[in-house]
Design a protein around this motif. Sequence first.
Motif, short mmCIF file in Angstrom:
data_model
loop_
_atom_site.label_atom_id
_atom_site.label_comp_id
_atom_site.label_asym_id
_atom_site.label_seq_id
_atom_site.Cartn_x
_atom_site.Cartn_y
_atom_site.Cartn_z
N VAL A 194 0.59 -1.57 -0.31
CA VAL A 194 -0.07 -0.50 0.12
C VAL A 194 0.88 1.04 -0.32
O VAL A 194 1.24 2.08 -0.74
CB VAL A 194 -1.00 0.04 1.36
CG1 VAL A 194 -1.45 0.91 1.44
CG2 VAL A 194 -1.95 -1.11 0.87
N GLY A 195 1.62 1.27 0.88
CA GLY A 195 2.60 2.31 1.03
C GLY A 195 3.88 2.06 -0.12
O GLY A 195 3.82 0.81 -1.11
N ASN A 196 4.54 3.59 0.42
CA ASN A 196 6.05 3.18 -1.07
C ASN A 196 7.37 3.11 -0.48
O ASN A 196 8.42 3.51 -0.91
CB ASN A 196 5.85 4.06 -2.26
CG ASN A 196 5.64 5.45 -0.95
OD1 ASN A 196 5.69 5.41 0.16
ND2 ASN A 196 5.96 6.62 -1.52
N VAL A 205 -6.02 3.77 6.44
CA VAL A 205 -4.67 3.62 7.09
C VAL A 205 -4.65 4.89 7.97
O VAL A 205 -4.28 4.86 9.26
CB VAL A 205 -3.77 3.62 5.75
CG1 VAL A 205 -2.30 4.35 6.50
CG2 VAL A 205 -3.70 2.73 5.15
N ILE A 262 -8.61 -2.70 3.26
CA ILE A 262 -8.21 -2.08 1.24
C ILE A 262 -8.37 -3.68 0.50
O ILE A 262 -8.53 -2.99 -0.22
CB ILE A 262 -6.45 -2.12 1.28
CG1 ILE A 262 -6.45 -0.79 1.75
CG2 ILE A 262 -6.16 -2.13 -0.43
CD1 ILE A 262 -5.10 -0.60 2.72
N TRP A 304 -3.58 0.18 -7.55
CA TRP A 304 -2.21 0.10 -6.54
C TRP A 304 -1.42 0.68 -7.04
O TRP A 304 -0.99 1.49 -5.99
CB TRP A 304 -1.84 -1.83 -7.34
CG TRP A 304 -3.17 -2.82 -6.94
CD1 TRP A 304 -3.43 -3.55 -7.36
CD2 TRP A 304 -2.81 -2.77 -4.97
NE1 TRP A 304 -4.37 -4.68 -6.16
CE2 TRP A 304 -4.13 -3.83 -5.24
CE3 TRP A 304 -2.93 -2.47 -3.91
CZ2 TRP A 304 -4.60 -4.87 -4.27
CZ3 TRP A 304 -3.24 -3.30 -3.70
CH2 TRP A 304 -3.78 -4.46 -2.70
N MET A 314 -2.34 4.06 -4.95
CA MET A 314 -2.29 4.38 -4.02
C MET A 314 -0.95 4.23 -3.75
O MET A 314 -0.48 4.39 -2.08
CB MET A 314 -3.12 2.89 -3.71
CG MET A 314 -2.60 2.47 -2.37
SD MET A 314 -3.25 0.78 -1.91
CE MET A 314 -5.20 0.63 -2.52
N GLN A 315 -0.08 3.16 -3.77
CA GLN A 315 1.23 3.52 -3.76
C GLN A 315 2.11 4.93 -3.61
O GLN A 315 2.89 4.97 -2.92
CB GLN A 315 2.61 2.30 -4.60
CG GLN A 315 2.03 1.40 -4.12
CD GLN A 315 2.60 -0.37 -4.65
OE1 GLN A 315 2.96 1.07 -5.71
NE2 GLN A 315 2.23 -1.22 -4.96
N ALA A 316 1.63 5.39 -4.81
CA ALA A 316 2.33 7.06 -4.92
C ALA A 316 1.39 7.94 -3.91
O ALA A 316 2.32 8.75 -3.74
CB ALA A 316 1.97 7.38 -6.51
N VAL A 324 0.66 7.05 -0.61
CA VAL A 324 0.78 6.70 0.66
C VAL A 324 2.48 6.95 0.87
O VAL A 324 2.45 5.98 0.43
CB VAL A 324 -0.16 5.37 0.76
CG1 VAL A 324 0.04 4.50 2.14
CG2 VAL A 324 -1.86 5.48 0.98
N ASP A 325 2.16 7.36 1.92
CA ASP A 325 3.89 7.69 2.46
C ASP A 325 4.15 7.00 3.81
O ASP A 325 3.02 6.59 4.78
CB ASP A 325 3.59 9.00 2.64
CG ASP A 325 5.82 9.06 3.02
OD1 ASP A 325 6.23 8.65 2.19
OD2 ASP A 325 5.54 9.21 4.48
#
Lengths: 163, 264
Positions: free
Chosen positions: A28-30, B99, B170, B189, B192-194, B196-197
Amino acid sequence: MSRTSLDLWVGFFVAVGLGALLFLALKVGNLASSSSGDTYAIQAKFDNIGGLKVRGAVKSAGVVVGRVAEITFDPEAYLAVVTIKVDARYKFPRDTFATINTSGLLGEQYIGFEVGGDTEMLKAGDTIKKTQSAVVLEKLISQFMFNKAAENGDKTAGNGDKK
Amino acid sequence: MDNNLTRALRGLGQQFTSRIWRLGYASRFFLALLLHSGTALRRVHLTIREIYFTGVLSLIIILVSGLFVGMVLGLQGYDTLARYGSTEALGVLVSLSLVRELGPVVAALLFASRAGSAITAEIGMMKATEQLSAMEMMAVDPIARVVAPRFWGGVISMPLLAALFSAMGIFGGYLVGVQLIGVDEGSFWSQMQAAVDFREDIVNGVIKSFVFGIIVSWVAVFEGYDAEPTAEGVSGATTRTVVTSSLAILAADFILTAFMFTGT
Protein backbone atom coordinates in the motif's frame (compact mmCIF):
# COMPACT_ATOMS: atom_id res chain seq x y z
CA MET A 1 6.76 -23.52 31.06
CA SER A 2 5.18 -25.80 28.52
CA ARG A 3 3.79 -24.94 25.13
CA THR A 4 0.02 -24.81 24.89
CA SER A 5 -2.50 -24.41 22.09
CA LEU A 6 -2.98 -20.87 23.41
CA ASP A 7 0.56 -20.03 22.35
CA LEU A 8 -0.18 -21.33 18.88
CA TRP A 9 -3.18 -19.03 18.51
CA VAL A 10 -1.36 -16.01 19.90
CA GLY A 11 1.59 -16.73 17.62
CA PHE A 12 -0.77 -17.00 14.69
CA PHE A 13 -2.43 -13.70 15.65
CA VAL A 14 0.88 -11.84 16.02
CA ALA A 15 2.19 -13.28 12.74
CA VAL A 16 -0.96 -12.29 10.85
CA GLY A 17 -0.93 -8.81 12.41
CA LEU A 18 2.71 -8.24 11.49
CA GLY A 19 1.94 -9.59 8.03
CA ALA A 20 -0.80 -6.99 7.68
CA LEU A 21 1.64 -4.26 8.71
CA LEU A 22 4.14 -5.51 6.16
CA PHE A 23 1.43 -5.54 3.51
CA LEU A 24 0.55 -1.94 4.37
CA ALA A 25 4.18 -0.87 4.27
CA LEU A 26 5.19 -2.60 1.04
CA LYS A 27 2.09 -3.01 -1.08
CA VAL A 28 0.00 0.00 0.00
CA GLY A 29 2.78 2.42 0.93
CA ASN A 30 5.91 3.09 -1.01
CA LEU A 31 8.54 2.04 1.49
CA ALA A 32 10.33 -0.13 -1.05
CA SER A 33 10.65 2.55 -3.70
CA SER A 34 11.05 5.74 -1.68
CA SER A 35 14.03 5.04 0.52
CA SER A 36 16.17 3.15 -1.95
CA GLY A 37 19.37 4.40 -3.45
CA ASP A 38 21.53 7.49 -3.23
CA THR A 39 20.46 10.92 -4.37
CA TYR A 40 22.14 14.22 -5.15
CA ALA A 41 20.58 17.63 -4.55
CA ILE A 42 20.23 20.35 -7.16
CA GLN A 43 18.31 23.60 -7.05
CA ALA A 44 15.96 25.38 -9.39
CA LYS A 45 14.44 28.85 -9.11
CA PHE A 46 10.93 29.52 -10.29
CA ASP A 47 8.84 32.69 -10.59
CA ASN A 48 5.80 30.77 -9.43
CA ILE A 49 5.58 27.19 -8.26
CA GLY A 50 1.79 27.04 -8.23
CA GLY A 51 0.64 24.06 -6.18
CA LEU A 52 3.95 22.18 -6.11
CA LYS A 53 4.51 20.39 -2.80
CA VAL A 54 7.41 18.86 -0.91
CA ARG A 55 7.75 15.17 -1.92
CA GLY A 56 6.26 16.00 -5.30
CA ALA A 57 7.56 13.97 -8.21
CA VAL A 58 10.34 15.02 -10.58
CA LYS A 59 9.93 13.36 -13.96
CA SER A 60 11.90 13.12 -17.12
CA ALA A 61 10.21 11.59 -20.15
CA GLY A 62 7.40 10.68 -17.77
CA VAL A 63 9.60 8.55 -15.52
CA VAL A 64 10.05 9.57 -11.89
CA VAL A 65 13.74 10.43 -11.47
CA GLY A 66 13.60 12.33 -8.16
CA ARG A 67 11.58 14.10 -5.51
CA VAL A 68 11.13 17.67 -4.35
CA ALA A 69 13.03 17.88 -1.05
CA GLU A 70 12.48 21.45 0.04
CA ILE A 71 10.74 24.63 -1.09
CA THR A 72 11.97 27.99 0.22
CA PHE A 73 11.56 31.63 -0.74
CA ASP A 74 14.49 33.77 -1.85
CA PRO A 75 13.79 37.17 -0.24
CA GLU A 76 16.25 39.04 -2.46
CA ALA A 77 15.23 37.84 -5.89
CA TYR A 78 11.61 37.17 -4.85
CA LEU A 79 11.79 33.71 -6.35
CA ALA A 80 10.82 30.28 -5.13
CA VAL A 81 13.85 28.06 -4.58
CA VAL A 82 13.09 24.36 -5.02
CA THR A 83 15.63 21.80 -3.85
CA ILE A 84 15.37 18.58 -5.83
CA LYS A 85 16.85 15.22 -4.86
CA VAL A 86 17.66 13.36 -8.04
CA ASP A 87 18.34 9.64 -8.13
CA ALA A 88 22.12 9.18 -8.34
CA ARG A 89 21.72 6.69 -11.19
CA TYR A 90 20.59 9.47 -13.53
CA LYS A 91 22.73 12.35 -14.79
CA PHE A 92 21.33 15.36 -16.63
CA PRO A 93 23.09 17.92 -18.86
CA ARG A 94 23.75 21.38 -17.44
CA ASP A 95 21.26 23.06 -19.76
CA THR A 96 18.33 20.87 -18.65
CA PHE A 97 15.10 22.79 -18.73
CA ALA A 98 12.89 22.45 -15.62
CA THR A 99 9.17 23.07 -16.00
CA ILE A 100 6.29 22.75 -13.58
CA ASN A 101 3.56 20.64 -15.13
CA THR A 102 0.18 19.38 -14.04
CA SER A 103 -0.78 15.75 -14.44
CA GLY A 104 -4.21 15.87 -16.02
CA LEU A 105 -6.41 18.94 -15.85
CA LEU A 106 -6.80 19.00 -12.07
CA GLY A 107 -4.10 16.53 -11.01
CA GLU A 108 -1.15 17.23 -8.79
CA GLN A 109 1.80 19.24 -10.01
CA TYR A 110 5.25 17.87 -10.73
CA ILE A 111 8.57 19.10 -12.11
CA GLY A 112 9.44 17.94 -15.59
CA PHE A 113 13.03 17.84 -16.91
CA GLU A 114 13.52 18.51 -20.58
CA VAL A 115 17.02 17.42 -21.42
CA GLY A 116 19.36 19.76 -23.29
CA GLY A 117 22.47 19.00 -25.33
CA ASP A 118 25.29 20.15 -23.05
CA THR A 119 28.11 17.67 -22.58
CA GLU A 120 28.72 18.72 -18.98
CA MET A 121 26.45 17.17 -16.40
CA LEU A 122 24.69 18.71 -13.40
CA LYS A 123 26.52 18.08 -10.12
CA ALA A 124 25.28 18.18 -6.54
CA GLY A 125 24.66 21.79 -5.47
CA ASP A 126 24.21 23.11 -9.00
CA THR A 127 21.34 25.37 -9.96
CA ILE A 128 19.25 24.84 -13.04
CA LYS A 129 19.36 28.00 -15.13
CA LYS A 130 16.36 27.60 -17.39
CA THR A 131 13.01 27.14 -15.70
CA GLN A 132 9.39 27.66 -16.57
CA SER A 133 6.81 28.48 -13.94
CA ALA A 134 3.56 26.75 -13.23
CA VAL A 135 0.63 27.63 -15.43
CA VAL A 136 -1.97 29.29 -13.28
CA LEU A 137 -5.32 28.27 -14.68
CA GLU A 138 -7.13 31.35 -13.38
CA LYS A 139 -4.62 33.65 -15.09
CA LEU A 140 -4.98 31.76 -18.34
CA ILE A 141 -8.76 32.01 -18.23
CA SER A 142 -8.76 35.69 -17.31
CA GLN A 143 -6.26 36.40 -20.11
CA PHE A 144 -8.50 34.57 -22.55
CA MET A 145 -11.59 36.45 -21.37
CA PHE A 146 -9.72 39.75 -21.51
CA ASN A 147 -8.61 39.07 -25.08
CA LYS A 148 -12.15 38.16 -26.07
CA ALA A 149 -13.48 41.33 -24.47
CA ALA A 150 -10.81 43.42 -26.19
CA GLU A 151 -11.70 41.82 -29.54
CA ASN A 152 -15.38 42.61 -29.08
CA GLY A 153 -14.46 46.15 -28.02
CA ASP A 154 -12.43 46.56 -31.25
CA LYS A 155 -15.36 45.37 -33.31
CA THR A 156 -17.82 47.84 -31.77
CA ALA A 157 -15.25 50.59 -32.04
CA GLY A 158 -14.72 49.69 -35.74
CA ASN A 159 -18.47 49.77 -36.38
CA GLY A 160 -18.63 53.19 -34.77
CA ASP A 161 -15.94 54.42 -37.13
CA LYS A 162 -17.80 53.24 -40.19
CA LYS A 163 -20.93 55.04 -39.19
CA MET B 1 -37.08 27.75 47.07
CA ASP B 2 -33.79 29.08 48.26
CA ASN B 3 -33.19 25.73 49.85
CA ASN B 4 -33.86 23.94 46.56
CA LEU B 5 -31.38 26.15 44.75
CA THR B 6 -28.58 25.55 47.21
CA ARG B 7 -29.27 21.84 47.12
CA ALA B 8 -29.09 21.80 43.33
CA LEU B 9 -25.87 23.78 43.35
CA ARG B 10 -24.39 21.57 46.02
CA GLY B 11 -25.30 18.47 44.01
CA LEU B 12 -23.64 19.92 40.92
CA GLY B 13 -20.52 20.83 42.83
CA GLN B 14 -20.35 17.42 44.44
CA GLN B 15 -20.70 15.69 41.09
CA PHE B 16 -17.92 17.81 39.65
CA THR B 17 -15.62 17.17 42.60
CA SER B 18 -16.25 13.44 42.47
CA ARG B 19 -15.38 13.38 38.75
CA ILE B 20 -12.07 15.12 39.44
CA TRP B 21 -11.50 12.75 42.36
CA ARG B 22 -12.05 9.78 40.10
CA LEU B 23 -9.72 11.17 37.46
CA GLY B 24 -7.00 11.60 40.05
CA TYR B 25 -7.58 8.07 41.31
CA ALA B 26 -7.45 6.75 37.75
CA SER B 27 -4.14 8.54 37.14
CA ARG B 28 -2.64 7.14 40.35
CA PHE B 29 -3.93 3.73 39.31
CA PHE B 30 -2.23 4.13 35.91
CA LEU B 31 1.07 4.94 37.60
CA ALA B 32 0.79 1.95 39.92
CA LEU B 33 -0.04 -0.15 36.88
CA LEU B 34 3.12 0.99 35.06
CA LEU B 35 5.23 0.39 38.17
CA HIS B 36 3.93 -3.17 38.45
CA SER B 37 4.28 -3.91 34.74
CA GLY B 38 7.72 -5.43 35.26
CA THR B 39 6.20 -8.55 36.78
CA ALA B 40 3.65 -8.83 33.98
CA LEU B 41 6.33 -8.61 31.32
CA ARG B 42 8.64 -11.00 33.11
CA ARG B 43 5.92 -13.62 33.46
CA VAL B 44 5.14 -13.58 29.77
CA HIS B 45 2.62 -16.41 29.81
CA LEU B 46 0.18 -14.23 31.78
CA THR B 47 0.30 -11.56 29.09
CA ILE B 48 0.14 -14.12 26.29
CA ARG B 49 -3.01 -15.55 27.83
CA GLU B 50 -4.56 -12.05 27.79
CA ILE B 51 -3.46 -11.43 24.18
CA TYR B 52 -5.41 -14.59 23.36
CA PHE B 53 -8.55 -13.34 25.08
CA THR B 54 -8.40 -9.74 23.82
CA GLY B 55 -6.63 -10.10 20.48
CA VAL B 56 -7.27 -13.52 19.03
CA LEU B 57 -10.92 -13.64 20.03
CA SER B 58 -11.49 -10.18 18.49
CA LEU B 59 -10.04 -11.34 15.16
CA ILE B 60 -13.32 -12.41 13.57
CA ILE B 61 -15.24 -9.20 14.29
CA ILE B 62 -12.26 -7.05 13.21
CA LEU B 63 -11.69 -8.95 9.96
CA VAL B 64 -15.36 -9.08 8.96
CA SER B 65 -16.06 -5.43 9.77
CA GLY B 66 -12.84 -4.36 8.04
CA LEU B 67 -13.90 -6.18 4.90
CA PHE B 68 -17.34 -4.62 4.91
CA VAL B 69 -16.10 -1.10 5.70
CA GLY B 70 -13.66 -1.40 2.79
CA MET B 71 -16.38 -2.66 0.46
CA VAL B 72 -18.68 0.23 1.41
CA LEU B 73 -15.82 2.69 0.88
CA GLY B 74 -15.26 1.16 -2.54
CA LEU B 75 -18.90 1.57 -3.55
CA GLN B 76 -19.38 5.05 -2.11
CA GLY B 77 -15.99 6.29 -3.27
CA TYR B 78 -16.58 5.04 -6.80
CA ASP B 79 -19.95 6.81 -6.91
CA THR B 80 -18.40 10.13 -5.87
CA LEU B 81 -15.22 9.85 -7.93
CA ALA B 82 -17.18 8.89 -11.07
CA ARG B 83 -18.71 12.38 -11.04
CA TYR B 84 -15.25 13.89 -11.47
CA GLY B 85 -14.09 11.27 -13.92
CA SER B 86 -11.24 10.12 -11.72
CA THR B 87 -12.25 6.64 -10.70
CA GLU B 88 -8.62 5.43 -10.86
CA ALA B 89 -8.08 7.36 -7.61
CA LEU B 90 -10.34 4.87 -5.83
CA GLY B 91 -7.34 3.03 -4.41
CA VAL B 92 -5.97 6.26 -2.95
CA LEU B 93 -9.32 7.13 -1.38
CA VAL B 94 -9.86 3.71 0.16
CA SER B 95 -6.31 3.25 1.44
CA LEU B 96 -5.81 6.74 2.85
CA SER B 97 -9.13 6.83 4.67
CA LEU B 98 -8.48 3.39 6.13
CA VAL B 99 -4.83 3.78 7.08
CA ARG B 100 -5.16 7.27 8.52
CA GLU B 101 -8.56 7.26 10.17
CA LEU B 102 -11.00 4.41 9.87
CA GLY B 103 -8.55 1.60 10.58
CA PRO B 104 -7.34 2.83 13.97
CA VAL B 105 -10.62 4.46 15.05
CA VAL B 106 -13.17 1.82 14.06
CA ALA B 107 -10.90 -1.01 15.18
CA ALA B 108 -10.48 0.75 18.55
CA LEU B 109 -14.24 1.26 18.93
CA LEU B 110 -14.88 -2.40 18.13
CA PHE B 111 -12.06 -3.39 20.44
CA ALA B 112 -13.55 -1.31 23.26
CA SER B 113 -16.93 -2.97 22.96
CA ARG B 114 -15.61 -6.49 22.30
CA ALA B 115 -12.56 -6.76 24.57
CA GLY B 116 -12.72 -3.71 26.85
CA SER B 117 -16.14 -4.59 28.20
CA ALA B 118 -15.04 -8.19 28.78
CA ILE B 119 -11.97 -7.06 30.74
CA THR B 120 -14.07 -4.76 32.93
CA ALA B 121 -16.68 -7.43 33.58
CA GLU B 122 -14.03 -10.01 34.43
CA ILE B 123 -12.10 -7.80 36.87
CA GLY B 124 -15.36 -6.45 38.31
CA MET B 125 -16.65 -9.97 38.95
CA MET B 126 -13.31 -10.92 40.55
CA LYS B 127 -13.78 -7.97 42.85
CA ALA B 128 -17.43 -8.77 43.56
CA THR B 129 -16.58 -12.37 44.45
CA GLU B 130 -13.70 -11.08 46.60
CA GLN B 131 -11.02 -12.88 44.60
CA LEU B 132 -8.97 -9.69 44.56
CA SER B 133 -9.08 -9.35 48.33
CA ALA B 134 -8.18 -13.02 48.64
CA MET B 135 -5.10 -12.40 46.51
CA GLU B 136 -4.09 -9.50 48.72
CA MET B 137 -4.48 -11.84 51.73
CA MET B 138 -2.02 -14.21 50.09
CA ALA B 139 0.39 -11.29 49.54
CA VAL B 140 -0.19 -11.40 45.77
CA ASP B 141 -0.60 -7.91 44.38
CA PRO B 142 -3.78 -7.98 42.23
CA ILE B 143 -2.49 -5.09 40.14
CA ALA B 144 0.60 -7.04 39.16
CA ARG B 145 -1.14 -10.42 38.80
CA VAL B 146 -4.53 -9.48 37.30
CA VAL B 147 -4.53 -5.90 36.03
CA ALA B 148 -1.14 -5.38 34.39
CA PRO B 149 -1.25 -8.48 32.09
CA ARG B 150 -4.70 -7.49 30.84
CA PHE B 151 -3.52 -3.94 30.21
CA TRP B 152 -0.44 -5.01 28.26
CA GLY B 153 -2.37 -7.66 26.38
CA GLY B 154 -4.73 -4.94 25.14
CA VAL B 155 -1.91 -2.51 24.30
CA ILE B 156 -0.08 -5.15 22.26
CA SER B 157 -3.19 -6.44 20.47
CA MET B 158 -4.59 -3.08 19.40
CA PRO B 159 -2.04 -1.99 16.73
CA LEU B 160 -2.07 -5.49 15.22
CA LEU B 161 -5.87 -5.48 15.06
CA ALA B 162 -5.89 -2.00 13.49
CA ALA B 163 -3.35 -3.07 10.86
CA LEU B 164 -5.45 -6.14 10.08
CA PHE B 165 -8.57 -3.97 9.84
CA SER B 166 -6.87 -1.61 7.35
CA ALA B 167 -5.40 -4.43 5.27
CA MET B 168 -8.74 -6.24 5.18
CA GLY B 169 -10.52 -2.98 4.28
CA ILE B 170 -8.17 -2.32 1.38
CA PHE B 171 -8.78 -5.86 0.21
CA GLY B 172 -12.55 -5.19 0.43
CA GLY B 173 -12.15 -1.99 -1.57
CA TYR B 174 -10.13 -3.93 -4.13
CA LEU B 175 -12.83 -6.61 -4.37
CA VAL B 176 -15.60 -4.10 -4.99
CA GLY B 177 -13.63 -1.55 -7.01
CA VAL B 178 -11.57 -3.79 -9.25
CA GLN B 179 -13.35 -7.14 -9.34
CA LEU B 180 -16.96 -5.96 -9.21
CA ILE B 181 -17.05 -2.50 -10.79
CA GLY B 182 -14.02 -2.87 -13.02
CA VAL B 183 -11.66 -0.04 -12.10
CA ASP B 184 -8.30 -0.62 -13.74
CA GLU B 185 -6.24 -2.82 -11.44
CA GLY B 186 -2.86 -1.29 -12.33
CA SER B 187 -3.86 2.28 -11.56
CA PHE B 188 -5.72 1.18 -8.43
CA TRP B 189 -2.49 -0.13 -6.89
CA SER B 190 0.03 2.25 -8.46
CA GLN B 191 -1.85 5.44 -7.53
CA MET B 192 -2.27 4.04 -4.03
CA GLN B 193 1.45 3.40 -3.74
CA ALA B 194 2.26 6.85 -5.05
CA ALA B 195 -0.06 8.58 -2.59
CA VAL B 196 0.44 6.60 0.63
CA ASP B 197 3.61 7.56 2.43
CA PHE B 198 5.20 5.12 4.87
CA ARG B 199 6.29 7.66 7.47
CA GLU B 200 3.41 10.12 7.10
CA ASP B 201 0.47 7.77 6.81
CA ILE B 202 1.27 4.25 7.97
CA VAL B 203 3.52 5.02 10.92
CA ASN B 204 1.12 7.72 12.10
CA GLY B 205 -1.75 5.25 11.83
CA VAL B 206 0.17 2.73 13.93
CA ILE B 207 0.96 5.42 16.53
CA LYS B 208 -2.73 6.28 16.67
CA SER B 209 -3.80 2.69 17.22
CA PHE B 210 -1.13 2.28 19.90
CA VAL B 211 -2.46 5.34 21.77
CA PHE B 212 -6.02 4.05 21.42
CA GLY B 213 -4.87 0.68 22.77
CA ILE B 214 -3.49 2.40 25.88
CA ILE B 215 -6.70 4.41 26.33
CA VAL B 216 -9.09 1.47 25.95
CA SER B 217 -7.05 -0.89 28.12
CA TRP B 218 -6.55 1.73 30.83
CA VAL B 219 -10.23 2.63 30.98
CA ALA B 220 -11.26 -1.04 30.94
CA VAL B 221 -8.97 -2.20 33.77
CA PHE B 222 -9.67 0.89 35.84
CA GLU B 223 -13.45 0.61 35.57
CA GLY B 224 -13.23 -3.05 36.49
CA TYR B 225 -10.95 -2.41 39.44
CA ASP B 226 -13.06 0.52 40.63
CA ALA B 227 -16.43 -1.20 40.11
CA GLU B 228 -18.84 -1.48 42.99
CA PRO B 229 -18.69 -5.11 44.11
CA THR B 230 -22.30 -5.88 43.23
CA ALA B 231 -23.99 -7.24 40.10
CA GLU B 232 -25.37 -3.79 39.34
CA GLY B 233 -22.02 -2.16 39.96
CA VAL B 234 -20.32 -4.50 37.48
CA SER B 235 -22.92 -3.91 34.79
CA GLY B 236 -22.67 -0.14 35.32
CA ALA B 237 -18.88 -0.30 35.09
CA THR B 238 -19.08 -2.31 31.85
CA THR B 239 -21.36 0.32 30.31
CA ARG B 240 -19.08 3.11 31.49
CA THR B 241 -16.07 1.37 29.92
CA VAL B 242 -17.66 1.35 26.48
CA VAL B 243 -19.00 4.93 26.73
CA THR B 244 -15.89 6.50 28.26
CA SER B 245 -13.38 4.75 26.05
CA SER B 246 -15.38 5.47 22.87
CA LEU B 247 -15.55 9.17 23.71
CA ALA B 248 -11.89 9.22 24.71
CA ILE B 249 -10.91 7.50 21.44
CA LEU B 250 -12.74 10.07 19.33
CA ALA B 251 -11.36 13.02 21.31
CA ALA B 252 -7.81 11.64 21.20
CA ASP B 253 -8.24 11.00 17.48
CA PHE B 254 -9.04 14.66 16.91
CA ILE B 255 -6.01 15.80 18.88
CA LEU B 256 -3.65 13.32 17.20
CA THR B 257 -4.97 14.18 13.74
CA ALA B 258 -4.49 17.89 14.44
CA PHE B 259 -0.84 17.18 15.29
CA MET B 260 -0.12 14.69 12.51
CA PHE B 261 -1.90 15.82 9.38
CA THR B 262 -1.95 19.60 9.41
CA GLY B 263 -0.39 21.76 6.76
CA THR B 264 2.48 20.87 4.45
